[in-house]
Design an enzyme around this catalytic site. Sequence first.
Site, short mmCIF file in Angstrom:
data_model
loop_
_atom_site.label_atom_id
_atom_site.label_comp_id
_atom_site.label_asym_id
_atom_site.label_seq_id
_atom_site.Cartn_x
_atom_site.Cartn_y
_atom_site.Cartn_z
N LYS A 144 -0.90 -26.70 -48.87
CA LYS A 144 -1.02 -26.19 -50.25
C LYS A 144 -1.05 -27.29 -51.30
O LYS A 144 -1.73 -27.14 -52.32
CB LYS A 144 0.08 -25.19 -50.54
CG LYS A 144 1.47 -25.78 -50.58
CD LYS A 144 2.54 -24.70 -50.69
CE LYS A 144 3.90 -25.33 -50.74
NZ LYS A 144 4.96 -24.36 -50.38
N ARG A 166 15.45 -17.68 -53.00
CA ARG A 166 14.04 -17.46 -53.35
C ARG A 166 13.67 -16.19 -52.58
O ARG A 166 14.37 -15.19 -52.69
CB ARG A 166 13.19 -18.69 -53.02
CG ARG A 166 11.88 -18.69 -53.83
CD ARG A 166 11.01 -19.90 -53.58
NE ARG A 166 10.37 -19.85 -52.26
CZ ARG A 166 9.52 -20.76 -51.81
NH1 ARG A 166 9.21 -21.79 -52.58
NH2 ARG A 166 8.98 -20.66 -50.61
C1 LIG Z 1 5.62 -24.95 -49.44
C2 LIG Z 1 6.32 -24.27 -48.34
C3 LIG Z 1 6.66 -24.99 -47.19
C4 LIG Z 1 6.45 -26.49 -47.07
O1 LIG Z 1 7.44 -27.15 -47.79
P1 LIG Z 1 7.58 -28.77 -47.76
O2 LIG Z 1 8.85 -29.03 -48.46
O3 LIG Z 1 6.39 -29.31 -48.46
O4 LIG Z 1 7.61 -29.16 -46.33
C5 LIG Z 1 7.28 -24.30 -46.17
N1 LIG Z 1 7.53 -22.97 -46.27
C6 LIG Z 1 7.21 -22.25 -47.34
C7 LIG Z 1 7.53 -20.80 -47.38
C8 LIG Z 1 6.59 -22.87 -48.43
O5 LIG Z 1 6.28 -22.16 -49.51
#
Ligand SMILES: *Cc1c(COP(=O)(O)O)cnc(C)c1O
Length: 356
Positions: free
Chosen positions: A36, A131
């Site tokens: 992302k 969250r």
């Molecule tokens: C963005 C995201 C991740 C990845 O997080 P990082 O800290 O970049 O490794 C993993 N799980 C969810 C649900 C996310 O939204």
Amino acid sequence: MSGPRLTVNLDKIGDNTRQLVESAASRNISIVGVTKAMLGAPDLARTLWANGVGGLGDSRIENIERMRGAGIDHPMMLLRTPMPSQVERVVRSGAMSVNTEVGVLTLLADAARSAGLTHDVMLMVELGDLREGIMPQELAHTARHVLSLPNLRLRGIGTNLACRNGVEPSAKNMGDLSELVESTESTCGVEIELVSGGNSANLDWAFGPTATGRINHLRLGESILLGREPLHRRAIDGLHTDAIDLVAEVIESKRKPTKPSGQSFQNSFGETPEVVDRGEIWQTILAVGRQDTDTADLQGPAGARILAASSDHLIVETENQMQPSQVLTFRPGYSALLRSMTSPFVAKELHSFPTN
Ligand SMILES: *Cc1c(COP(=O)(O)O)cnc(C)c1O
């Protein structure tokens, strides 16, 4: 070159991926590579896959569709719980989605039935970061709902920590996740294949001394791209922390006082900067600003000190006068990376540099 640009070294990212995948495999954990922060760039996705991830994850359906459109047919996962208005697209993308709402699950099942498809689901459980997540006492009920819908398949249970409140993945909350998986299995009479412990913030826990229990899956973005774990933003041993640069062009460089003249009130962002009078300096302006990046999350090169930023200007103290058209190279943190990737004014250059 034209305008600011992000340069991304895919070989370094591939290296980071492989190292994390191999370390995790030694603890029976498979890795989803998260795209992302780079808007689902297909070349990034191919690099992650070539280096051993078990799947690709993104929070936006647009990015997943972009990768599918580029012919990437590997397993994918939508990391944000689906918008009701997008359930058809989510189902058609063939990506597993994370879910917390019974109503959304019903909509996904209806969309899957209309499309003649089966949609894979991971239920997310709330373990303290506040969250997304089903409250633990509601998990069995939601799992039964998924199991009652013929076009849905319950593939996994997961959690997400350290995002909103920085809650650390620990022996306690990871142990709770394993226990919840086992109680769901016994009350619902199913086997849960994927148990997803979290994101890059889980690495200290995953490679630490405590048993990993049922957790066999992590979703990694920042650690792969920037070589850091996000709880303390420490560099991870052996990983590249310099895979991504933000390069910006000098548009002015002049000897100027550090102290403004005239009466000061709020600046354009509602701030009232504190200024210490340090006499005259070389003040250099770069053509990149808050519209293009998170200027507070950039690390400047040696000898350059970021002083301030407006929408379109980054103001830096340099050791010497620079010339317009010279460039400076900054190292973006996660927030700066995310925003630069999303700015239409920043060019994105993904390179592969064979090392031998
Ligand atoms: C963005 C995201 C991740 C990845 O997080 P990082 O800290 O970049 O490794 C993993 N799980 C969810 C649900 C996310 O939204």
